[in-house]
Write a protein that holds these residues in place. Structure first.
Motif, PDB file in Angstrom:
ATOM      1  N   TYR A  20      -0.691   8.405  -9.324  1.00  0.00           N
ATOM      2  CA  TYR A  20      -0.666   8.775 -10.732  1.00  0.00           C
ATOM      3  C   TYR A  20      -1.876   9.638 -11.102  1.00  0.00           C
ATOM      4  O   TYR A  20      -1.794  10.487 -11.989  1.00  0.00           O
ATOM      5  CB  TYR A  20      -0.632   7.518 -11.607  1.00  0.00           C
ATOM      6  CG  TYR A  20       0.717   6.818 -11.611  1.00  0.00           C
ATOM      7  CD1 TYR A  20       1.900   7.552 -11.550  1.00  0.00           C
ATOM      8  CD2 TYR A  20       0.807   5.429 -11.691  1.00  0.00           C
ATOM      9  CE1 TYR A  20       3.133   6.918 -11.563  1.00  0.00           C
ATOM     10  CE2 TYR A  20       2.033   4.783 -11.713  1.00  0.00           C
ATOM     11  CZ  TYR A  20       3.193   5.537 -11.642  1.00  0.00           C
ATOM     12  OH  TYR A  20       4.410   4.904 -11.655  1.00  0.00           O
ATOM     13  N   TYR A  21      -2.978   9.409 -10.428  1.00  0.00           N
ATOM     14  CA  TYR A  21      -4.165  10.221 -10.683  1.00  0.00           C
ATOM     15  C   TYR A  21      -3.910  11.686 -10.306  1.00  0.00           C
ATOM     16  O   TYR A  21      -4.324  12.615 -11.009  1.00  0.00           O
ATOM     17  CB  TYR A  21      -5.366   9.678  -9.894  1.00  0.00           C
ATOM     18  CG  TYR A  21      -5.819   8.315 -10.350  1.00  0.00           C
ATOM     19  CD1 TYR A  21      -6.581   8.164 -11.506  1.00  0.00           C
ATOM     20  CD2 TYR A  21      -5.481   7.170  -9.627  1.00  0.00           C
ATOM     21  CE1 TYR A  21      -6.996   6.909 -11.942  1.00  0.00           C
ATOM     22  CE2 TYR A  21      -5.892   5.911 -10.042  1.00  0.00           C
ATOM     23  CZ  TYR A  21      -6.650   5.777 -11.205  1.00  0.00           C
ATOM     24  OH  TYR A  21      -7.052   4.539 -11.628  1.00  0.00           O
ATOM     25  N   GLU A  22      -3.208  11.895  -9.179  1.00  0.00           N
ATOM     26  CA  GLU A  22      -2.870  13.254  -8.746  1.00  0.00           C
ATOM     27  C   GLU A  22      -1.924  13.915  -9.743  1.00  0.00           C
ATOM     28  O   GLU A  22      -2.050  15.109 -10.040  1.00  0.00           O
ATOM     29  CB  GLU A  22      -2.220  13.218  -7.361  1.00  0.00           C
ATOM     30  CG  GLU A  22      -3.174  12.897  -6.233  1.00  0.00           C
ATOM     31  CD  GLU A  22      -2.460  12.793  -4.898  1.00  0.00           C
ATOM     32  OE1 GLU A  22      -2.823  13.554  -3.993  1.00  0.00           O
ATOM     33  OE2 GLU A  22      -1.531  11.967  -4.774  1.00  0.00           O
ATOM     34  N   ALA A  54       5.141   8.431 -16.910  1.00  0.00           N
ATOM     35  CA  ALA A  54       4.974   7.209 -16.108  1.00  0.00           C
ATOM     36  C   ALA A  54       3.512   6.998 -15.747  1.00  0.00           C
ATOM     37  O   ALA A  54       2.999   5.857 -15.817  1.00  0.00           O
ATOM     38  CB  ALA A  54       5.826   7.305 -14.853  1.00  0.00           C
ATOM     39  N   ALA A  55       2.831   8.064 -15.356  1.00  0.00           N
ATOM     40  CA  ALA A  55       1.414   7.968 -14.997  1.00  0.00           C
ATOM     41  C   ALA A  55       0.581   7.550 -16.200  1.00  0.00           C
ATOM     42  O   ALA A  55      -0.323   6.710 -16.096  1.00  0.00           O
ATOM     43  CB  ALA A  55       0.928   9.301 -14.451  1.00  0.00           C
ATOM     44  N   MET A  56       0.890   8.119 -17.358  1.00  0.00           N
ATOM     45  CA  MET A  56       0.172   7.803 -18.584  1.00  0.00           C
ATOM     46  C   MET A  56       0.343   6.334 -18.972  1.00  0.00           C
ATOM     47  O   MET A  56      -0.623   5.644 -19.346  1.00  0.00           O
ATOM     48  CB  MET A  56       0.690   8.711 -19.702  1.00  0.00           C
ATOM     49  CG  MET A  56       0.231   8.335 -21.092  1.00  0.00           C
ATOM     50  SD  MET A  56      -1.542   8.506 -21.295  1.00  0.00           S
ATOM     51  CE  MET A  56      -1.678   8.048 -23.027  1.00  0.00           C
ATOM     52  N   GLU A  57       1.567   5.837 -18.877  1.00  0.00           N
ATOM     53  CA  GLU A  57       1.845   4.453 -19.264  1.00  0.00           C
ATOM     54  C   GLU A  57       1.037   3.454 -18.444  1.00  0.00           C
ATOM     55  O   GLU A  57       0.606   2.418 -18.947  1.00  0.00           O
ATOM     56  CB  GLU A  57       3.339   4.167 -19.124  1.00  0.00           C
ATOM     57  CG  GLU A  57       4.193   4.821 -20.201  1.00  0.00           C
ATOM     58  CD  GLU A  57       5.668   4.544 -20.022  1.00  0.00           C
ATOM     59  OE1 GLU A  57       6.036   3.952 -18.975  1.00  0.00           O
ATOM     60  OE2 GLU A  57       6.462   4.911 -20.908  1.00  0.00           O
ATOM     61  N   VAL A  58       0.834   3.772 -17.183  1.00  0.00           N
ATOM     62  CA  VAL A  58       0.095   2.861 -16.308  1.00  0.00           C
ATOM     63  C   VAL A  58      -1.413   3.029 -16.469  1.00  0.00           C
ATOM     64  O   VAL A  58      -2.147   2.059 -16.672  1.00  0.00           O
ATOM     65  CB  VAL A  58       0.498   3.087 -14.826  1.00  0.00           C
ATOM     66  CG1 VAL A  58      -0.421   2.298 -13.898  1.00  0.00           C
ATOM     67  CG2 VAL A  58       1.940   2.669 -14.610  1.00  0.00           C
ATOM     68  N   LEU A  59      -1.899   4.264 -16.385  1.00  0.00           N
ATOM     69  CA  LEU A  59      -3.343   4.490 -16.348  1.00  0.00           C
ATOM     70  C   LEU A  59      -4.031   4.327 -17.698  1.00  0.00           C
ATOM     71  O   LEU A  59      -5.253   4.111 -17.751  1.00  0.00           O
ATOM     72  CB  LEU A  59      -3.636   5.891 -15.795  1.00  0.00           C
ATOM     73  CG  LEU A  59      -3.157   6.159 -14.363  1.00  0.00           C
ATOM     74  CD1 LEU A  59      -3.616   7.533 -13.903  1.00  0.00           C
ATOM     75  CD2 LEU A  59      -3.649   5.095 -13.390  1.00  0.00           C
ATOM     76  N   SER A  60      -3.282   4.411 -18.789  1.00  0.00           N
ATOM     77  CA  SER A  60      -3.893   4.233 -20.111  1.00  0.00           C
ATOM     78  C   SER A  60      -3.934   2.766 -20.533  1.00  0.00           C
ATOM     79  O   SER A  60      -4.565   2.419 -21.530  1.00  0.00           O
ATOM     80  CB  SER A  60      -3.132   5.040 -21.165  1.00  0.00           C
ATOM     81  OG  SER A  60      -1.799   4.575 -21.281  1.00  0.00           O
ATOM     82  N   ASP A  61      -3.277   1.908 -19.770  1.00  0.00           N
ATOM     83  CA  ASP A  61      -3.264   0.469 -20.042  1.00  0.00           C
ATOM     84  C   ASP A  61      -4.209  -0.218 -19.050  1.00  0.00           C
ATOM     85  O   ASP A  61      -3.995  -0.146 -17.843  1.00  0.00           O
ATOM     86  CB  ASP A  61      -1.841  -0.073 -19.895  1.00  0.00           C
ATOM     87  CG  ASP A  61      -1.738  -1.545 -20.269  1.00  0.00           C
ATOM     88  OD1 ASP A  61      -2.318  -2.383 -19.542  1.00  0.00           O
ATOM     89  OD2 ASP A  61      -1.068  -1.844 -21.266  1.00  0.00           O
TER      90      ASP A  61
END
Length: 271
Positions: free
Chosen positions: A203-205, A251-258
């Motif tokens: 998700y970082y990539e 999807a990346a935002m939902e995980v990394l922002s939580d």
């Protein structure tokens, strides 16, 4: 009359045989040589067309129609020959320019477009002009759907566009017709490996941030990318590609922002 009827019926090879016989029977037949040149031209055979129109000019160097045809065929023949030379020398950007000029010189005759499409496909794919390469390769495959070289060129263009599933399909289609080809098997393996690596991107990539990025930095990256790839900002083929990218970004935002989801994600086992 028979020749004219055959041409209207699309029986160009048969018309050519009759016209050659007829031209040989008549002395000083400028019109016959012009007709032969035009017929060869319709079939996409520039070399034969050029040879016949030269016969007309030998009989009458001031023949207006023959001279006009001569200039056109000579120009197109030169462009196509130069394009082939550039392909051999791997000067693919130069090849593209020659083929574009050839298409501008002759837009109406379908036979020339069919000859140019595979070469344009090859040259564009070699210069990583992937979008245009896919377009020209697809046109070529409408006529010759089993052309191995064109399938490979389009597959490589799909890979550049990260359309790995389409690339895999093209390689598999080519392999059906040539199962023993090492080149095709290696290409298919490469496409599958790239697809697997692409699916496993972190998700970082996807957001283009470091693993140490703050929540604010992650949200900033998300807003920037979401604005670029929102499907409503794209049309046609680009809309589908943007939608796929947009789903990944969300999807990346939902995980990394939580905080909790991100901690769990960071502690996941390696794939």
């Amino acid at each position: 009359m028979r020749v004219e009827a055959l041409i209207k019926e699309g029986e160009l090879h048969e018309a050519l045989l009759h016209l050659q016989q007829l031209t040989n029977f008549i002395n000083n037949n400028e019109h016959g040589f012009l007709k032969l040149s035009l017929l060869y031209y319709q079939m996409g055979d520039t070399e034969s067309s050029l040879a016949k129109i030269r016969e007309c000019l030998k009989l009458d160097q001031d023949h207006k129609q023959c001279f006009a045809q001569y200039k056109k065929v000579k120009k197109l023949t030169k462009l196509l020959n130069e394009a082939q030379l550039h392909i051999k020398e791997k000067k693919f950007a130069d090849c593209i320019q020659k083929l574009k000029s050839a298409l501008e010189t002759e837009r109406a005759v379908k036979a020339f477009r069919l000859k140019i499409m595979p070469d344009m496909c090859k040259c564009l794919s070699r210069t990583n002009d992937s979008k245009d390469a896919i377009k020209f390769c697809s046109e070529a495959l409408k006529i010759t759907p089993d052309d191995e070289d064109v399938l490979i060129d389009r597959a490589e263009a799909y890979i550049v566009e990260e359309e790995f599933e389409n690339a895999i399909k093209d390689y598999e289609t080519a392999i059906k017709n040539n199962e023993g080809s090492r080149r095709l098997k290696d290409g298919l393996t490469r496409a599958k490996n790239l697809f697997e690596r692409w699916k496993k991107r972190s998700y970082y990539e996807i957001l283009g941030v470091k693993t140490t990025a703050t929540t604010q930095q992650i949200k900033q990256a998300y807003r920037k990318l979401a604005g670029l790839y929102h499907p409503d900002r794209h049309e046609g083929a680009e809309k589908k590609k943007a939608a796929r990218k947009f789903i990944e970004i969300v999807a990346a935002m939902e995980v990394l922002s939580d905080t909790k989801k991100r901690e769990k994600y960071d502690n996941r086992k390696p794939v």
